[in-house]
Design a protein around this motif. Structure first.
Motif, short mmCIF file in Angstrom:
data_model
loop_
_atom_site.label_atom_id
_atom_site.label_comp_id
_atom_site.label_asym_id
_atom_site.label_seq_id
_atom_site.Cartn_x
_atom_site.Cartn_y
_atom_site.Cartn_z
N ALA A 1 0.81 -1.21 0.00
CA ALA A 1 0.00 0.00 0.00
C ALA A 1 0.85 1.26 0.00
N ILE A 2 2.08 1.18 0.51
CA ILE A 2 2.92 2.38 0.58
C ILE A 2 3.38 2.80 -0.81
N HIS A 3 3.82 1.82 -1.60
CA HIS A 3 4.33 2.13 -2.94
C HIS A 3 3.30 1.88 -4.04
N GLN B 1 8.63 -10.58 -8.21
CA GLN B 1 8.66 -9.51 -9.20
C GLN B 1 7.52 -8.53 -8.95
N LEU B 2 7.71 -7.28 -9.38
CA LEU B 2 6.77 -6.21 -9.10
C LEU B 2 5.81 -5.99 -10.26
#
Length: 615
Positions: free
Chosen positions: A370-372, A381-382
């Motif tokens: 939630a921060i990023h 992996q993102l």
């Protein structure tokens, strides 16, 4: 010598219904406990001040209650049975030589009153339940059931043809009405000339004054535009919003029944299709299960669409502030969950995991940061925000295509060469919060309670009160019928609270002395023949000294017993078995052997007490 009965009827002299109807009859108790004089105030505006007196509105609603309690499906049959039933005649106030109203008058009276009067009658019964402290208001349970319409699928016809024929009929009726109005105006005197335009009485034609709210003109226009686009299901009496069409075309959009135009095709749970409606109940979570809201909609309407309107009406009308609202998975939409949570009402509604529809990794295997504002796949992996869909109210997250193509577990994740993508709702926080309730004991208890709180009311209505199939046609009429059924169900709980149905408790009984074999067999046979429901026996309390004296005369060891509980059910308890139990079980185990009854069984015991003994 064989007798012979001659048919000769003499005129009755000095015989009154007061003498013929038993004093303990149900309708006597109903007349005593339920005062229906309030209905005159509801229908006062539907009658003129002069003219021939009509049927008493109290008689009309009494006939509706008789139809409910007797399980009668026809108003013609209702009048026939009321004509030769002394108790019904006494309840209606009609003497033996007074003719009852014609059955056709009941239909005309219903059309005169309209749905609003029936809804006020239902609310008046709920008000009496609330005054009797039968409404809790802390929990609300929502559910709906399918009810067949009084029409067949063979009556379906193209909608455009039926609507065109109705439009022609309305146009012709308006032309003849205009001609009659002109003839009446020509025959009037100058003294009876109509008042000029704009001279209406302001006391009767004025619009309600707006509330003193500090809003700018722009904000007021935005609110009016928003409310004009919103479909109020209760104000529209459950009608479908047909001026808005989506990509999916319903069968009812181009086909209509000529018998019941408001009934729509409905797929039955047991298989097959039938014209029908959905009846919605809002039930209070208190012990009496009072029905607080009723609405009938066509069968094509989804169950979750009228829920919010029912919730707000129940909350404001009965001044209750529920802490939780419980329903099945059909009500688990984002709109409903968000509205409930914003109102500080816990939504105990199952939420389906829509991300797991294929054999690939579902949304549950991805971790959200939630921060990023990014997701992390099972391989670390993102996935970054890629696209925002305003209409669907979701954000699409996508991984780098090269990273996904080189991943060793790509076959278990995606088959696309552009990388794996997932969607996150704008209101995902509400969904996660509601999913967190599923692990709590209160959530599981609420779902179990819903199965025995709302569904038995539907079963009661269908089994005993003709709710399996509506006898009337058109949406406003079936709403009137459903309101009468719900009013009768609430009335049964109210009468039970006011004393009806209670039987005197047995007194001075000795549980340790079993009944004789013949008495036990007779009582068991009578219970099996008279009722098929389980009965819980309740007994009176016997003095502690008597119990101690009885057991000391048998075995001295029994003097250690302080309290012992015996409950007779549908079997016969042997006296020798009781002594054997007391001799073998140690003292500390006897103290632990406490028979605990569920609260529902205790409630049933108070209502259906028959005669066992508790020490």
């Amino acid at each position: 010598m064989m007798g012979r009965k001659e048919r000769s009827f003499a005129q009755l002299v000095h015989v009154s219904l007061e003498e013929l109807v038993p004093q303990d009859h149900f309708y006597r108790y109903l007349e005593q406990k339920l005062d229906l004089s309030f209905v005159r105030k509801f229908v006062q505006e539907t009658y003129a001040s002069l003219g021939r007196p009509s049927i008493d509105p109290i008689v009309f609603f009494k006939l509706q209650l008789v139809m409910f309690f007797e399980g009668i499906r026809s108003e013609r049959q209702l009048v026939r049975q009321a004509a030769d039933r002394l108790s019904v005649r006494w309840y209606l106030g009609y003497d033996l030589d007074v003719p009852l109203p014609d059955h056709s008058s009941l239909s005309r009276i219903r059309a005169r009153y309209g749905l609003a009067v029936f809804r006020r009658f239902f609310e008046a019964i709920v008000e009496q339940c609330q005054q009797a402290n039968l409404v809790w208001g802390k929990e609300l349970y929502f559910d709906s059931t399918q009810v067949n319409a009084n029409a067949d699928l063979d009556s379906l016809a193209p909608r455009f043809a039926v609507e065109a024929r109705e439009a022609i009929q309305r146009h012709v009726a308006a032309l003849f009405a205009q001609d009659r109005q002109e003839q009446q105006e020509e025959g009037r005197d100058g003294r009876d000339s109509p008042s000029p335009e704009g001279s209406e009485d302001p006391a009767t034609c004025s619009h309600p004054l707006p509330l003193p709210v500090a809003l700018s003109e722009q904000e007021r226009e935005e609110l009016e535009a928003e409310h004009s686009m919103r479909h109020d299901w209760i104000a529209q009496e459950g009608r479908q919003q047909r001026d808005i069409h989506g990509a999916y075309q319903r069968t009812a959009d181009f086909r209509i029944s000529t018998t019941d135009p408001d009934a729509t095709p409905m797929r039955l749970k047991g298989g097959g299709t039938h014209l029908g409606y959905h009846t919605h109940y809002v039930v209070d979570g208190g012990k009496r299960r009072i029905i607080l809201g009723v609405l009938v909609v066509p069968g094509e309407v989804m169950d979750n669409q009228p829920l919010l309107d029912l919730l707000w009406r129940v909350s404001f009308r009965w001044c209750v502030r529920p802490k939780q609202a419980t329903g099945d998975a059909t009500y688990g939409t984002v709109e409903i969950l968000k509205a409930l949570e914003d109102a500080h009402i816990r939504a105990y509604i199952p939420v389906a995991d829509k991300g797991q529809r294929t054999d690939y990794y579902g949304l549950a295997q991805f971790t959200y940061d939630a921060i990023h504002d990014q997701y992390r796949c099972p391989q670390g992996q993102l996935l970054f925000p890629f696209h925002r869909e305003e209409q669907a109210q979701v954000v699409e997250y996508r991984a780098v295509a090269g990273t996904c193509n080189a991943c060793p577990v790509k076959a278990a994740c995606t088959e696309s060469n552009r990388g794996r993508h997932i969607h996150r709702s704008f209101f995902a926080e509400y969904l996660e919060r509601v999913k967190g309730y599923q692990q709590t004991f209160a959530y599981q208890k609420a779902l179990r309670k819903r199965q025995v709180w709302v569904e038995p009311l539907f079963a009661e209505g269908k089994q005993w009160h003709g709710m399996r199939r509506f006898r009337l046609r058109q949406l406003w009429r079936v709403n009137c019928e459903a309101l009468v059924i719900a009013s009768g169900q609430n009335l049964k709980r109210l009468l039970q609270q006011r004393g009806w149905g209670r039987r005197p408790f047995p007194s001075e009984a000795m549980a340790a002395i079993p009944p004789t074999r013949s008495q036990a067999d007779v009582s068991l046979r009578a219970r099996l023949l008279n009722s098929d429901r389980a009965s819980v026996a309740v007994a009176s309390l016997v003095a502690h000294a008597v119990a101690r004296w009885f057991f000391e005369t048998q075995v001295r060891r029994f003097a250690l017993i302080d309290i012992f509980t015996v409950i007779y059910t549908s079997f016969t308890l042997d006296y020798h078995f009781l002594l054997f139990f007391l001799l073998l079980v140690p003292r500390f185990q006897r103290r632990a052997c406490t028979i605990k009854l569920m609260y529902s069984l205790l409630s049933s015991a108070r209502a259906f007490s028959t005669g066992c003994t508790v020490f």
